[in-house]
Structures are given as structure tokens and as C-alpha cells.
Design a protein around this motif. Structure first.
Motif, PDB file in Angstrom:
ATOM      1  N   GLY A  23     -20.326  29.313  64.760  1.00  0.00           N
ATOM      2  CA  GLY A  23     -20.071  30.195  63.625  1.00  0.00           C
ATOM      3  C   GLY A  23     -19.203  29.551  62.564  1.00  0.00           C
ATOM      4  O   GLY A  23     -19.478  29.647  61.369  1.00  0.00           O
ATOM      5  N   LEU A  24     -18.170  28.862  62.982  1.00  0.00           N
ATOM      6  CA  LEU A  24     -17.218  28.267  62.046  1.00  0.00           C
ATOM      7  C   LEU A  24     -17.709  26.977  61.401  1.00  0.00           C
ATOM      8  O   LEU A  24     -17.464  26.728  60.226  1.00  0.00           O
ATOM      9  CB  LEU A  24     -15.891  27.989  62.747  1.00  0.00           C
ATOM     10  N   HIS A  25     -18.398  26.143  62.166  1.00  0.00           N
ATOM     11  CA  HIS A  25     -18.744  24.810  61.668  1.00  0.00           C
ATOM     12  C   HIS A  25     -20.201  24.643  61.260  1.00  0.00           C
ATOM     13  O   HIS A  25     -20.531  23.686  60.563  1.00  0.00           O
ATOM     14  CB  HIS A  25     -18.374  23.753  62.710  1.00  0.00           C
ATOM     15  N   HIS A  26     -21.050  25.544  61.689  1.00  0.00           N
ATOM     16  CA  HIS A  26     -22.466  25.419  61.353  1.00  0.00           C
ATOM     17  C   HIS A  26     -23.003  26.656  60.650  1.00  0.00           C
ATOM     18  O   HIS A  26     -24.200  26.735  60.387  1.00  0.00           O
ATOM     19  CB  HIS A  26     -23.287  25.138  62.621  1.00  0.00           C
ATOM     20  N   ASN A  27     -22.129  27.632  60.355  1.00  0.00           N
ATOM     21  CA  ASN A  27     -22.502  28.869  59.666  1.00  0.00           C
ATOM     22  C   ASN A  27     -23.748  29.507  60.271  1.00  0.00           C
ATOM     23  O   ASN A  27     -24.675  29.898  59.576  1.00  0.00           O
ATOM     24  CB  ASN A  27     -22.706  28.621  58.169  1.00  0.00           C
ATOM     25  N   THR A  28     -23.759  29.603  61.599  1.00  0.00           N
ATOM     26  CA  THR A  28     -24.876  30.175  62.331  1.00  0.00           C
ATOM     27  C   THR A  28     -24.412  31.396  63.111  1.00  0.00           C
ATOM     28  O   THR A  28     -23.403  31.356  63.807  1.00  0.00           O
ATOM     29  CB  THR A  28     -25.465  29.134  63.308  1.00  0.00           C
ATOM     30  N   CYS A  29     -25.173  32.472  63.017  1.00  0.00           N
ATOM     31  CA  CYS A  29     -24.839  33.703  63.729  1.00  0.00           C
ATOM     32  C   CYS A  29     -25.044  33.507  65.226  1.00  0.00           C
ATOM     33  O   CYS A  29     -26.113  33.092  65.669  1.00  0.00           O
ATOM     34  CB  CYS A  29     -25.720  34.841  63.221  1.00  0.00           C
ATOM     35  N   ALA A  30     -24.022  33.822  66.007  1.00  0.00           N
ATOM     36  CA  ALA A  30     -24.101  33.676  67.461  1.00  0.00           C
ATOM     37  C   ALA A  30     -25.045  34.705  68.079  1.00  0.00           C
ATOM     38  O   ALA A  30     -25.604  34.464  69.144  1.00  0.00           O
ATOM     39  CB  ALA A  30     -22.712  33.808  68.074  1.00  0.00           C
ATOM     40  N   ALA A  31     -25.240  35.831  67.410  1.00  0.00           N
ATOM     41  CA  ALA A  31     -26.085  36.892  67.965  1.00  0.00           C
ATOM     42  C   ALA A  31     -27.572  36.637  67.766  1.00  0.00           C
ATOM     43  O   ALA A  31     -28.382  36.953  68.640  1.00  0.00           O
ATOM     44  CB  ALA A  31     -25.704  38.231  67.341  1.00  0.00           C
ATOM     45  N   CYS A  32     -27.958  36.064  66.618  1.00  0.00           N
ATOM     46  CA  CYS A  32     -29.392  35.910  66.334  1.00  0.00           C
ATOM     47  C   CYS A  32     -29.795  34.506  65.888  1.00  0.00           C
ATOM     48  O   CYS A  32     -30.960  34.258  65.586  1.00  0.00           O
ATOM     49  CB  CYS A  32     -29.826  36.932  65.289  1.00  0.00           C
ATOM     50  N   ASP A  33     -28.862  33.579  65.814  1.00  0.00           N
ATOM     51  CA  ASP A  33     -29.101  32.178  65.425  1.00  0.00           C
ATOM     52  C   ASP A  33     -29.544  31.974  63.981  1.00  0.00           C
ATOM     53  O   ASP A  33     -30.001  30.899  63.620  1.00  0.00           O
ATOM     54  CB  ASP A  33     -30.106  31.497  66.360  1.00  0.00           C
ATOM     55  N   GLU A  34     -29.412  33.002  63.132  1.00  0.00           N
ATOM     56  CA  GLU A  34     -29.737  32.836  61.715  1.00  0.00           C
ATOM     57  C   GLU A  34     -28.674  31.965  61.060  1.00  0.00           C
ATOM     58  O   GLU A  34     -27.486  32.125  61.317  1.00  0.00           O
ATOM     59  CB  GLU A  34     -29.814  34.195  61.022  1.00  0.00           C
ATOM     60  N   GLN A  35     -29.100  31.015  60.221  1.00  0.00           N
ATOM     61  CA  GLN A  35     -28.167  30.105  59.559  1.00  0.00           C
ATOM     62  C   GLN A  35     -27.926  30.533  58.118  1.00  0.00           C
ATOM     63  O   GLN A  35     -28.811  31.084  57.470  1.00  0.00           O
ATOM     64  CB  GLN A  35     -28.700  28.687  59.573  1.00  0.00           C
ATOM     65  N   PHE A  36     -26.716  30.241  57.627  1.00  0.00           N
ATOM     66  CA  PHE A  36     -26.315  30.608  56.278  1.00  0.00           C
ATOM     67  C   PHE A  36     -25.706  29.403  55.585  1.00  0.00           C
ATOM     68  O   PHE A  36     -25.146  28.520  56.218  1.00  0.00           O
ATOM     69  CB  PHE A  36     -25.306  31.759  56.328  1.00  0.00           C
ATOM     70  N   ASP A  37     -25.816  29.388  54.247  1.00  0.00           N
ATOM     71  CA  ASP A  37     -25.258  28.287  53.462  1.00  0.00           C
ATOM     72  C   ASP A  37     -23.745  28.385  53.327  1.00  0.00           C
ATOM     73  O   ASP A  37     -23.070  27.370  53.192  1.00  0.00           O
ATOM     74  CB  ASP A  37     -25.885  28.247  52.066  1.00  0.00           C
ATOM     75  N   GLU A  38     -23.225  29.606  53.357  1.00  0.00           N
ATOM     76  CA  GLU A  38     -21.787  29.809  53.168  1.00  0.00           C
ATOM     77  C   GLU A  38     -21.219  30.705  54.264  1.00  0.00           C
ATOM     78  O   GLU A  38     -21.894  31.598  54.764  1.00  0.00           O
ATOM     79  CB  GLU A  38     -21.528  30.453  51.808  1.00  0.00           C
ATOM     80  N   THR A  39     -19.967  30.478  54.598  1.00  0.00           N
ATOM     81  CA  THR A  39     -19.290  31.270  55.617  1.00  0.00           C
ATOM     82  C   THR A  39     -19.220  32.740  55.220  1.00  0.00           C
ATOM     83  O   THR A  39     -19.380  33.628  56.059  1.00  0.00           O
ATOM     84  CB  THR A  39     -17.869  30.722  55.864  1.00  0.00           C
ATOM     85  N   ASP A  40     -19.005  33.018  53.937  1.00  0.00           N
ATOM     86  CA  ASP A  40     -18.938  34.418  53.489  1.00  0.00           C
ATOM     87  C   ASP A  40     -20.255  35.142  53.734  1.00  0.00           C
ATOM     88  O   ASP A  40     -20.262  36.322  54.107  1.00  0.00           O
ATOM     89  CB  ASP A  40     -18.568  34.494  52.007  1.00  0.00           C
ATOM     90  N   ALA A  41     -21.373  34.472  53.543  1.00  0.00           N
ATOM     91  CA  ALA A  41     -22.680  35.079  53.793  1.00  0.00           C
ATOM     92  C   ALA A  41     -22.849  35.372  55.285  1.00  0.00           C
ATOM     93  O   ALA A  41     -23.399  36.413  55.662  1.00  0.00           O
ATOM     94  CB  ALA A  41     -23.790  34.164  53.294  1.00  0.00           C
ATOM     95  N   LEU A  42     -22.374  34.478  56.130  1.00  0.00           N
ATOM     96  CA  LEU A  42     -22.413  34.706  57.578  1.00  0.00           C
ATOM     97  C   LEU A  42     -21.573  35.920  57.943  1.00  0.00           C
ATOM     98  O   LEU A  42     -22.027  36.790  58.696  1.00  0.00           O
ATOM     99  CB  LEU A  42     -21.920  33.464  58.330  1.00  0.00           C
TER     100      LEU A  42
END
Length: 50
Positions: A23-42
Motif C-alpha cells: 500500500g505504501l510503496h506500490h500504491n496497490t490496494c491490499a483488498a483488491c490489488d487495484e493499482q493507483f498512480d498516487e497515494t491519495d487516490a489509493l
């Protein structure tokens, strides 16, 4: 037992640590593995979807 990040070679002692790292380093949701460009979007995604 060691846990590995699927995005990089990082190793962890617990699954929770891997989830936090992803979550912190790859901006990826732990629940569904969706990736985001920015931490705020995550953070917004987690708040709205999970």
C-alpha cells in the motif's frame, strides 16, 4: 516463515507487513490489488470501496 512482495524483492516476517508495504510503496490496494498512480487516490479508493 518469510513473506515476499509480489512487486519487488522485499521480504517480510508477516502477511500484514507485506500488505502495508504494498500500500505504501506500490500504491496497490491490499483488498483488491487495484493499482493507483498516487497515494491519495489509493486512500480515497479504500475509504469509498472497502
Amino acid at each position: 516463515m518469510s513473506y515476499s512482495c509480489t512487486h519487488c524483492d522485499a521480504q517480510f516476517q508477516s502477511a500484514a507487513s507485506v500488505s502495508q508495504h504494498v500500500g505504501l510503496h506500490h500504491n496497490t490496494c491490499a483488498a483488491c490489488d487495484e493499482q493507483f498512480d498516487e497515494t491519495d487516490a489509493l486512500r480515497e479508493h479504500i475509504h469509498e470501496s472497502h
